[in-house]
Design a protein around this motif. Sequence first.
Motif, PDB file in Angstrom:
ATOM      1  N   ALA A  98       3.242   1.560  -5.134  1.00  0.00           N
ATOM      2  CA  ALA A  98       2.559   2.536  -4.278  1.00  0.00           C
ATOM      3  C   ALA A  98       1.262   3.047  -4.901  1.00  0.00           C
ATOM      4  O   ALA A  98       0.824   4.140  -4.631  1.00  0.00           O
ATOM      5  CB  ALA A  98       3.466   3.718  -3.930  1.00  0.00           C
ATOM      6  N   ILE A 105       2.273   7.656   3.822  1.00  0.00           N
ATOM      7  CA  ILE A 105       0.836   7.350   3.903  1.00  0.00           C
ATOM      8  C   ILE A 105       0.613   6.178   4.859  1.00  0.00           C
ATOM      9  O   ILE A 105      -0.342   6.178   5.644  1.00  0.00           O
ATOM     10  CB  ILE A 105       0.280   7.004   2.505  1.00  0.00           C
ATOM     11  N   ARG A 106       1.482   5.191   4.814  1.00  0.00           N
ATOM     12  CA  ARG A 106       1.319   4.038   5.714  1.00  0.00           C
ATOM     13  C   ARG A 106       1.570   4.416   7.171  1.00  0.00           C
ATOM     14  O   ARG A 106       1.065   3.776   8.079  1.00  0.00           O
ATOM     15  CB  ARG A 106       2.232   2.877   5.297  1.00  0.00           C
ATOM     16  N   MET A 109       0.812  -1.220   0.000  1.00  0.00           N
ATOM     17  CA  MET A 109       0.000   0.000   0.000  1.00  0.00           C
ATOM     18  C   MET A 109       0.842   1.265   0.000  1.00  0.00           C
ATOM     19  O   MET A 109       1.754   1.423   0.809  1.00  0.00           O
ATOM     20  CB  MET A 109      -0.928   0.015   1.216  1.00  0.00           C
ATOM     21  N   ALA A 110       0.540   2.146  -0.921  1.00  0.00           N
ATOM     22  CA  ALA A 110       0.922   3.556  -0.885  1.00  0.00           C
ATOM     23  C   ALA A 110       2.381   3.815  -0.492  1.00  0.00           C
ATOM     24  O   ALA A 110       3.233   2.935  -0.540  1.00  0.00           O
ATOM     25  CB  ALA A 110      -0.020   4.301   0.052  1.00  0.00           C
ATOM     26  N   ALA A 111       2.628   5.056  -0.125  1.00  0.00           N
ATOM     27  CA  ALA A 111       3.960   5.510   0.251  1.00  0.00           C
ATOM     28  C   ALA A 111       4.206   5.255   1.732  1.00  0.00           C
ATOM     29  O   ALA A 111       3.264   5.099   2.499  1.00  0.00           O
ATOM     30  CB  ALA A 111       4.082   7.006  -0.027  1.00  0.00           C
TER      31      ALA A 111
END
Lengths: 155, 296
Positions: free
Chosen positions: B197, B112-113, B107-109
Motif C-alpha cells: 500500500a 483510498i482505492r 495501489m494504496a489502501a
Amino acid sequence: MERQWVKLKVNGKERQLFIKPNELLLNVLRDELGLMGAKYGCGLGECAACTVLVNGQPMLACLILAVTMEGQEITTVEGMGDYDRLHPLQQSFLDHGAVQCGFCTPGMLLTAQALLAENPDPSEEEIRDYLRGNLCRCTGYAAIVRAVKEVKHPA
Amino acid sequence: MATDTRVLAAEFQYLEAHSLDEALAWLGQYGTRARVLAGGTDLLVKMKTGQVQPEYIIYIKKVAGLDYIQADEAGLRIGATTTLRKLEGCAAVKTGYSALYEAVRSMAATAIRNMGTIGGNLGNASPAADTAPPLLVYGATLKLASQAGTRLVPVEEFFLGPGKTCLAPEELLTEISLPPQGSESGSSFLKLGRVAADIAKINVAVSLQRSGRNCTACRIAFGSVAPTPIRVPEAEALLAGQEITEDLIETAAQAGAAAIKPISDNRSTREYRLKVSRVMLAEALRAAWQRAGGVL
C-alpha cells in the motif's frame, strides 16, 4: 465562506447539517454529531484511523468534504452495534484480544465489515490484503486477522 | 497557510457540477483559480499542506457519464471519475489488461482505492503514478474536453513534469481509451514500495506482442525514475522483431536500467533504483512474454 445545508444519512438516520464547504466529514461526525468512533490519525490518508463506510464502501473521512456527501449513507462504528448488541465482528475482536489501545479498531471493524459483505469467507491472505491500509501502531495485526477470520455468522 | 492536517483551513467557493457542460463552463470561467475535485485523495492533502490554494473547487463526482468502463472490439474506454477499485473489479481489465490490473491492485489502501479515480491519478501527474506506466505501454489516448470542444492526446504527451500536464486551465480529462489487445499479446506491471500500500520507489510496465517465438512489438515504461513516467526505447528496440530468450531478456533489462536517470529522494536512492530496475524489468518481461503465450 457561506454555510450550506447538506442532507445525508448517518447510521440509518436522516441528518441535516448546516456547514461550511471546507469542513471535513471526520470533524462533522465528531464535533457536530458527537460520533467519536472515527479517529484523527494522520490527516493525510496514510493510516485509515478515520475510516467510515460511504454507501457500504470504506473511505477516509479526513479527506472528504462533508458537502460532497449530500444524499449519501454514512456508517460509523457506532452504527455497527452497541454494548448490549455487539456486531459479530466486535464480539470476535473481544474474543480474540484484537483490541489493544483501540485507536485503529473502528477503522479495522468497518473495513472488515465491508470485506465480509463482499467476501463472506476470506482467506488470511485476503484479509491482510483488504486491511493493509489500516495501520495498528500496537502492531496487533495477528489477533485482528484471526478475529476477522473466525468471526461467527457475519452480518 | 496552516498545515494542521486535522482541519482544512483554506477557504474556497464550492461548485458542484451535475453535468459536463456545467463543469466545463466553470473551468472556462475560473481557469487557474479553480481545481477539480474527484476522489480528493491527492487534492485535499495538497490543500491541507498549503501546496495548492484554489479559490474555487469544482466537484465532478456527481457529473453523470464520467464513471464507466466500456469494453468492446475497439478496446477499453474508461471514464475519468472511475475509481481505482472499480477498475480492479472489472473482468475486462483483469483478463485483457494485466499491467493495468496489477497497477491498481498494488495501489494504496482499500479506502483510498474506493475514493481515488484514474483521472485523478493521471491529472495529479506524480512521477510515481502507478496507472501511468501501464497506460504508456498500451499506447492509451486521453480525451481532454473544454467548452471549445475535445482533443485527443497520446498519454506520452500528457505528462510534462512533476505535477504538470498538458491540460489547459479550462480543460478537463474526461476519458482514457486503450486499444484492443490481441490474443498473442501480454503485459505486466511490477512495483517496489517500502511496504504494501505504499507509493512506488520504482515501478515498471511491459506490453508485448508475440508471433511464434518472436516478439513483434514491445513497449516498456518506468515510473519514479524521471520527472515524468517514461518509456525506454533503447530496451524496446532490442526486443522488437527478435526471438525471445533468457539472454535477450537480460540484455534488454540491462539496456533499460542503463537508459534511466533516477534521483535520490526520501523514498529511495539513485543507486538502489538503478540496481533494482534491471531485475524488475527482466521479471516484468518474463511475465508479459509468458502471458502472451511465449515459452522461455
